[in-house]
Design a protein around this motif. Structure first.
Motif, short mmCIF file in Angstrom:
data_model
loop_
_atom_site.label_atom_id
_atom_site.label_comp_id
_atom_site.label_asym_id
_atom_site.label_seq_id
_atom_site.Cartn_x
_atom_site.Cartn_y
_atom_site.Cartn_z
N ALA A 262 0.83 -1.21 0.00
CA ALA A 262 0.00 0.00 0.00
C ALA A 262 0.86 1.26 0.00
O ALA A 262 0.43 2.31 -0.48
CB ALA A 262 -0.91 0.00 1.22
N ALA A 263 2.09 1.15 0.54
CA ALA A 263 2.96 2.33 0.63
C ALA A 263 3.32 2.87 -0.74
O ALA A 263 3.62 4.06 -0.89
CB ALA A 263 4.23 1.97 1.40
N GLY A 264 3.31 2.00 -1.74
CA GLY A 264 3.64 2.46 -3.09
C GLY A 264 2.48 3.16 -3.78
O GLY A 264 2.65 3.66 -4.89
N TRP A 270 -4.35 7.26 1.53
CA TRP A 270 -3.22 6.69 2.27
C TRP A 270 -2.27 7.77 2.74
O TRP A 270 -1.76 7.74 3.86
CB TRP A 270 -2.47 5.69 1.38
N ARG A 271 -1.99 8.75 1.87
CA ARG A 271 -1.08 9.83 2.25
C ARG A 271 -1.64 10.65 3.41
O ARG A 271 -0.93 11.03 4.33
CB ARG A 271 -0.81 10.74 1.05
N ALA A 275 0.04 10.92 7.12
CA ALA A 275 0.48 12.21 7.62
C ALA A 275 -0.16 12.56 8.96
O ALA A 275 0.42 13.32 9.76
CB ALA A 275 0.16 13.30 6.59
N ASN A 276 -1.34 12.01 9.22
CA ASN A 276 -2.06 12.35 10.45
C ASN A 276 -2.14 11.19 11.44
O ASN A 276 -2.91 11.25 12.40
CB ASN A 276 -3.48 12.81 10.10
N SER A 277 -1.36 10.14 11.22
CA SER A 277 -1.48 8.92 12.03
C SER A 277 -1.22 9.17 13.52
O SER A 277 -1.92 8.64 14.37
CB SER A 277 -0.55 7.84 11.50
N TYR A 318 -9.78 11.57 11.79
CA TYR A 318 -8.98 12.13 10.70
C TYR A 318 -9.16 13.65 10.62
O TYR A 318 -8.17 14.40 10.54
CB TYR A 318 -9.37 11.48 9.38
N PHE A 319 -10.39 14.11 10.66
CA PHE A 319 -10.63 15.55 10.52
C PHE A 319 -10.14 16.32 11.74
O PHE A 319 -9.57 17.41 11.60
CB PHE A 319 -12.11 15.82 10.25
N VAL A 320 -10.33 15.77 12.93
CA VAL A 320 -9.81 16.42 14.13
C VAL A 320 -8.29 16.48 14.10
O VAL A 320 -7.67 17.50 14.43
CB VAL A 320 -10.30 15.70 15.41
#
Length: 338
Positions: A262-264, A270-271, A275-277, A318-320
């Motif tokens: 999935a990283a590819g 996914w991005r 970025a927000n993980s 995700y939005f928060v």
């Protein structure tokens, strides 16, 4: 957290299984990315960054958010719960003390500090190898034994799921803390030897996937049959440690193999999640717990509840994370000069 009117044995097994490998994977990832950051920023810059990104959020989470998480359990299981302010002042720092999911940040800060000490003592050892160094066949069985050893020895004195309050500074599971340290070290070792990128070692889903599935079945059967009570024979504790360690390792490698694909992907979803993980991790209980509370008494299918709450939680987290938490971190880092 909440006592739902709908029950399912599947979710008991689901929790038993996911509780094994999620945290080791997170420590492995932390170790993998810690060493290049340390080599790039130096010990001073690395630690200043961790103070802002790890230590301060840890302290805030423990003092402000964890009490609310602890109170939600008391509120849901007590017919006449105390007021929240009274609970925070009189009860939280007693038998209800916990750090919620922020215990991870405290232990991570400790591991980062130990990495800095080790680097200062032997800086040459931590330089990345110029050539790819794939692990020999014996590496993974030996690592499984290495990570099983502290699990087994701690299990001689503590129940496998026990939590211990270490002077209010750290909350640890004595049986698992040594295994977590092994996985943090594995992450450091993996980056040092150029795993997971370029021509380095890449776990094969064809191998690790079936191994993880097999160990999942073995682990659940063993766990349910022998280890749901605190008093079990020593030999069964040794078996538990070996089964736990092998399932953990196979699941971790299978997940790395799966997500490497999935990283590819260039998909914005996914991005955005990547970025927000960290911010999603930080805030998720503040969102999941109220959502679960709202649906706990609804007489609807448990699967519908689960997927509805999970989907809503992912979207809201995700939005928060993206619009409330990450902008604060970026602004704060600029203000602090990091």
């Amino acid at each position: 957290m909440w006592n739902d009117i709908r029950k399912s044995g599947f979710f008991d097994l689901f929790i038993l299984a996911t509780d094994v490998f999620i945290m080791p994977v997170m420590f492995l990832i932390a170790g993998y990315f810690a060493l290049p950051a340390l080599l790039t920023k130096g010990t001073g810059g690395f630690w200043r960054d961790k103070l802002w990104r790890i230590v301060l959020p840890w302290v805030f989470g423990v003092l402000v958010i964890a009490p609310a998480v602890a109170y939600s359990a008391v509120f849901s299981r007590t017919s006449a719960p105390p007021g929240y302010v009274s609970f925070w002042i009189n009860d939280f720092f007693g038998r209800y003390y916990q750090q919620a999911h922020y215990w991870f940040l405290g232990i991570l800060a400790l591991f980062f500090a130990l990495l800095i000490v080790a680097y200062r003592l032997t800086p040459a050892y931590f330089a990345r190898r110029p050539a790819v160094n794939n692990p020999p066949v014996r590496f993974f069985p030996l690592f499984a034994l290495l990570s099983a050893a502290p699990f087994f020895f701690a299990n001689l004195f503590f129940w496998s799921d026990a939590w211990v309050n270490c002077k209010y500074l750290f909350m640890i599971q004595p049986v698992r803390i040594g295994l977590y340290f092994c996985y943090f070290g594995l992450g450091v070792y993996a980056w040092k030897n150029a795993w997971f990128d370029g021509d380095g070692y890449r776990p094969s889903l064809l191998y690790w996937g079936p191994a993880a599935a097999l160990m999942l079945v073995v682990f659940l059967a063993y766990r349910v049959a022998f280890t749901l009570t605190a008093d079990i024979p020593v030999m069964f504790k040794a078996g538990h440690a070996l089964v736990y360690a092998n399932f953990c390792l196979s699941a971790a490698m299978a997940l790395i193999a799966l997500f490497a694909r999935a990283a590819g992907s260039d998909a914005s979803l996914w991005r955005g999640l990547a970025a927000n993980s960290y911010a999603i991790y930080y805030v998720h209980q503040c969102i999941v717990i109220p959502l679960a509370y709202m649906v706990r008494k609804l007489p609807v299918n448990i699967w519908l509840k689960y997927f509805s709450v999970a989907a809503c939680a992912v979207v809201l987290c995700y939005f928060v994370a993206k619009y409330c938490i990450n902008p604060f971190f970026i602004t704060g880092k600029r203000t602090a000069g990091l």
